[in-house]
Design a protein around this motif. Structure first.
Motif, PDB file in Angstrom:
ATOM      1  N   PRO A 110     -21.712  10.607   1.191  1.00  0.00           N
ATOM      2  CA  PRO A 110     -22.041   9.201   1.465  1.00  0.00           C
ATOM      3  C   PRO A 110     -23.420   8.828   0.926  1.00  0.00           C
ATOM      4  O   PRO A 110     -24.246   9.698   0.685  1.00  0.00           O
ATOM      5  CB  PRO A 110     -22.050   9.145   2.994  1.00  0.00           C
ATOM      6  CG  PRO A 110     -22.351  10.535   3.419  1.00  0.00           C
ATOM      7  CD  PRO A 110     -21.792  11.447   2.377  1.00  0.00           C
ATOM      8  N   ASP A 111     -23.664   7.527   0.764  1.00  0.00           N
ATOM      9  CA  ASP A 111     -24.997   7.114   0.329  1.00  0.00           C
ATOM     10  C   ASP A 111     -25.892   6.868   1.549  1.00  0.00           C
ATOM     11  O   ASP A 111     -25.454   6.979   2.701  1.00  0.00           O
ATOM     12  CB  ASP A 111     -24.937   5.896  -0.599  1.00  0.00           C
ATOM     13  CG  ASP A 111     -24.348   4.673   0.094  1.00  0.00           C
ATOM     14  OD1 ASP A 111     -24.234   4.680   1.346  1.00  0.00           O
ATOM     15  OD2 ASP A 111     -24.001   3.708  -0.606  1.00  0.00           O
ATOM     16  N   ALA A 112     -27.158   6.520   1.242  1.00  0.00           N
ATOM     17  CA  ALA A 112     -28.152   6.381   2.311  1.00  0.00           C
ATOM     18  C   ALA A 112     -27.763   5.274   3.290  1.00  0.00           C
ATOM     19  O   ALA A 112     -27.943   5.413   4.506  1.00  0.00           O
ATOM     20  CB  ALA A 112     -29.519   6.090   1.704  1.00  0.00           C
ATOM     21  N   ALA A 113     -27.206   4.172   2.758  1.00  0.00           N
ATOM     22  CA  ALA A 113     -26.866   3.047   3.640  1.00  0.00           C
ATOM     23  C   ALA A 113     -25.800   3.463   4.648  1.00  0.00           C
ATOM     24  O   ALA A 113     -25.875   3.100   5.836  1.00  0.00           O
ATOM     25  CB  ALA A 113     -26.389   1.866   2.803  1.00  0.00           C
ATOM     26  N   ALA A 114     -24.824   4.245   4.196  1.00  0.00           N
ATOM     27  CA  ALA A 114     -23.750   4.677   5.106  1.00  0.00           C
ATOM     28  C   ALA A 114     -24.321   5.580   6.205  1.00  0.00           C
ATOM     29  O   ALA A 114     -23.997   5.425   7.393  1.00  0.00           O
ATOM     30  CB  ALA A 114     -22.652   5.393   4.325  1.00  0.00           C
ATOM     31  N   LEU A 115     -25.206   6.496   5.813  1.00  0.00           N
ATOM     32  CA  LEU A 115     -25.785   7.392   6.826  1.00  0.00           C
ATOM     33  C   LEU A 115     -26.705   6.620   7.765  1.00  0.00           C
ATOM     34  O   LEU A 115     -26.636   6.777   8.986  1.00  0.00           O
ATOM     35  CB  LEU A 115     -26.567   8.526   6.155  1.00  0.00           C
ATOM     36  CG  LEU A 115     -25.749   9.639   5.503  1.00  0.00           C
ATOM     37  CD1 LEU A 115     -26.683  10.697   4.930  1.00  0.00           C
ATOM     38  CD2 LEU A 115     -24.804  10.298   6.509  1.00  0.00           C
ATOM     39  N   ALA A 116     -27.559   5.767   7.183  1.00  0.00           N
ATOM     40  CA  ALA A 116     -28.491   5.010   8.015  1.00  0.00           C
ATOM     41  C   ALA A 116     -27.741   4.040   8.925  1.00  0.00           C
ATOM     42  O   ALA A 116     -28.185   3.738  10.034  1.00  0.00           O
ATOM     43  CB  ALA A 116     -29.491   4.253   7.140  1.00  0.00           C
ATOM     44  N   GLY A 117     -26.588   3.570   8.463  1.00  0.00           N
ATOM     45  CA  GLY A 117     -25.786   2.647   9.270  1.00  0.00           C
ATOM     46  C   GLY A 117     -24.982   3.353  10.349  1.00  0.00           C
ATOM     47  O   GLY A 117     -24.279   2.702  11.134  1.00  0.00           O
ATOM     48  N   GLY A 118     -25.019   4.682  10.369  1.00  0.00           N
ATOM     49  CA  GLY A 118     -24.378   5.425  11.451  1.00  0.00           C
ATOM     50  C   GLY A 118     -22.896   5.718  11.222  1.00  0.00           C
ATOM     51  O   GLY A 118     -22.202   6.141  12.154  1.00  0.00           O
ATOM     52  N   ASP A 119     -22.413   5.533   9.972  1.00  0.00           N
ATOM     53  CA  ASP A 119     -20.980   5.728   9.720  1.00  0.00           C
ATOM     54  C   ASP A 119     -20.504   7.147  10.054  1.00  0.00           C
ATOM     55  O   ASP A 119     -19.339   7.340  10.383  1.00  0.00           O
ATOM     56  CB  ASP A 119     -20.653   5.459   8.242  1.00  0.00           C
ATOM     57  CG  ASP A 119     -20.863   3.998   7.873  1.00  0.00           C
ATOM     58  OD1 ASP A 119     -21.313   3.241   8.754  1.00  0.00           O
ATOM     59  OD2 ASP A 119     -20.589   3.639   6.717  1.00  0.00           O
TER      60      ASP A 119
END
Ligand code: PLP
Length: 411
Positions: A110-119
């Motif tokens: 996953p990319d950073a946004a997905a991880l930071a978004g809690g996916d």
């Protein structure tokens, strides 16, 4: 004109291993490659709160020092964490978690946004990262863990200040204070990680431990790539002076310049505290050796006894010279920058931020050094101010006023 104390105590050593004619090759690329520079850049610019740090021109100081230009890459504001280290440990945490998710799901990382978004919080929250630190690296790892959704346990040794401890704890990490020095805290972190199944995210590499520190250095190259894009008129400097702890920072500055400019790259110098000069001592020995000194220096981030082997792979064939400076010289440079010498705006630079500039000013104050380094009226010097007031009370005690007061007086 002498701008700093103790210039006479500075030491300068030409690197007998440097091979300037050699192109950036396979050995170097195995450590830091162009593709990986770009991958790190693409990821990091998408992180919440990303902003380029400024490359500040210091014409007043340059005039007083007798050179054409001094360029100062000011990392004090990096991600609100106060140092360039925000780019390294946090990037390694991100990569570790992204790989972990890919492994568990069998899908793409996953990319950073997905991880930071809690996916993928169900996967990442079961991961604990840990490291030993004297401040800045631990802050970066703790912040990366909070941003990308895992736990962090950070080890600090006896003399790390309470302010630095509190800053790390402020990112939700568990902070463990261990008896003894930095090396003792490294051993404790490794032992606890092995026992608990945690992941060590260290900023230095050694035999058998290369992947994570490679990611850390890759993260630092984002700063170098920014600096290259920001060069006035796109013109490279003639000299780069960078401070060294284990050498990861220096290698991450040298690599993109070497890769881009080859044999025409700027002259590259690594500058260390005189009592923690593992890179200088290794250059003298022609191979990695532990530092001779007692590591007792106010430049806490540079108080390192052993080189990072990955960094050495780049610095040994690529760095031109090694220098040491005294603590007094560094303290003088902190004050010079705060005062805005020569009419420049005041800059907030912490104890570990200024060794590179101290080395440049010491070399300019010593005619025989300036001659050996071809430093003079036409020189354009690039330095990296790698931290701000990461320990505010210590900063104030050295400079005589707070970082806020310095910033206010320069507006
Ligand atoms: C502010 C600062 N500058 C420079 C360095 C040196 O980096 P390296 O250990 O990769 O040589 C450090 C290391 O902690 C640091 O905190």
């Amino acid at each position: 004109m002498t701008l700093i104390a103790n210039a006479a105590s500075a030491r300068l050593l030409h690197n007998s291993l440097v091979d300037r004619g050699r192109a950036y090759g396979g050995g170097e690329r195995a450590v830091l490659s162009e593709e990986k520079f770009e991958q790190a850049r693409r990821e990091v610019v998408a992180w919440p709160g990303y902003a380029e740090t400024p490359l500040v021109r210091l014409p007043g100081l340059a005039a007083e020092a007798g050179v054409a230009d001094i360029l100062y890459k000011d990392e004090a504001g990096r991600f609100g964490l106060g140092s360039f280290k925000a780019l390294g440990g946090a990037y390694a945490v991100f990569r570790l978690l992204a790989d972990r998710v890919a492994e568990k799901t069998g899908g793409a990382a996953p990319d950073a946004a997905a991880l930071a978004g809690g996916d993928y919080r169900d996967i990442t929250s079961a991961v604990t990262v840990c490291c030993a630190t004297d401040g800045n690296h631990g802050r970066s790892v703790a912040w990366g863990a909070r941003t990308f959704g895992c736990r962090a346990t950070i080890y600090i040794h006896e003399t790390v200040s309470d302010a630095r401890r509190d800053a790390i704890a402020g990112f939700g990490a568990e902070v463990v204070r261990t008896p003894g020095n930095y090396d003792d805290s490294v051993r404790q972190a490794a032992a606890d990680a092995a026992e608990n199944g945690w992941h060590v995210v260290s900023d230095t590499s050694y035999d058998g431990y290369m992947d994570v520190p490679r990611d850390v250095m890759q993260g630092y190259t984002v700063m170098t790539e920014e600096a290259i894009r920001q060069l006035p008129g796109g013109r490279p400097p003639t000299h780069i002076f960078v401070q060294g702890g284990v050498g990861g920072l220096a290698a991450a500055v040298l690599a993109p310049f070497w890769q881009r400019y080859g044999a025409d790259r700027p002259r590259f110098l690594v500058v260390e505290p005189e009592r923690a000069a593992c890179l200088y001592d290794s250059a003298e020995a022609g191979r990695p050796v532990a530092a001779d000194g007692d590591l007792d220096t106010v430049m806490a981030g540079l108080a390192c006894g052993e080189v990072s082997l990955l960094a050495w792979q780049i610095l040994a064939p690529g760095a031109d010279d090694f220098m040491t400076v005294t603590d007094d010289a560094a303290l003088d440079v902190m004050r010079l920058l705060a005062d805005g010498t020569g009419g420049n705006a005041g800059l907030v630079a912490g104890e570990s931020a200024v060794a590179g500039l101290a080395g440049a000013l010491a070399a300019l104050a010593r005619p025989e050094f300036a001659e050996r380094l071809a430093l003079g009226r036409d020189s354009r010097i690039l330095v990296f101010g790698t931290e701000g007031d990461t320990d505010p009370a210590l900063y104030k005690s050295i400079v005589g006023r707070s970082a806020e007061a310095v910033r206010k007086s320069s507006n």
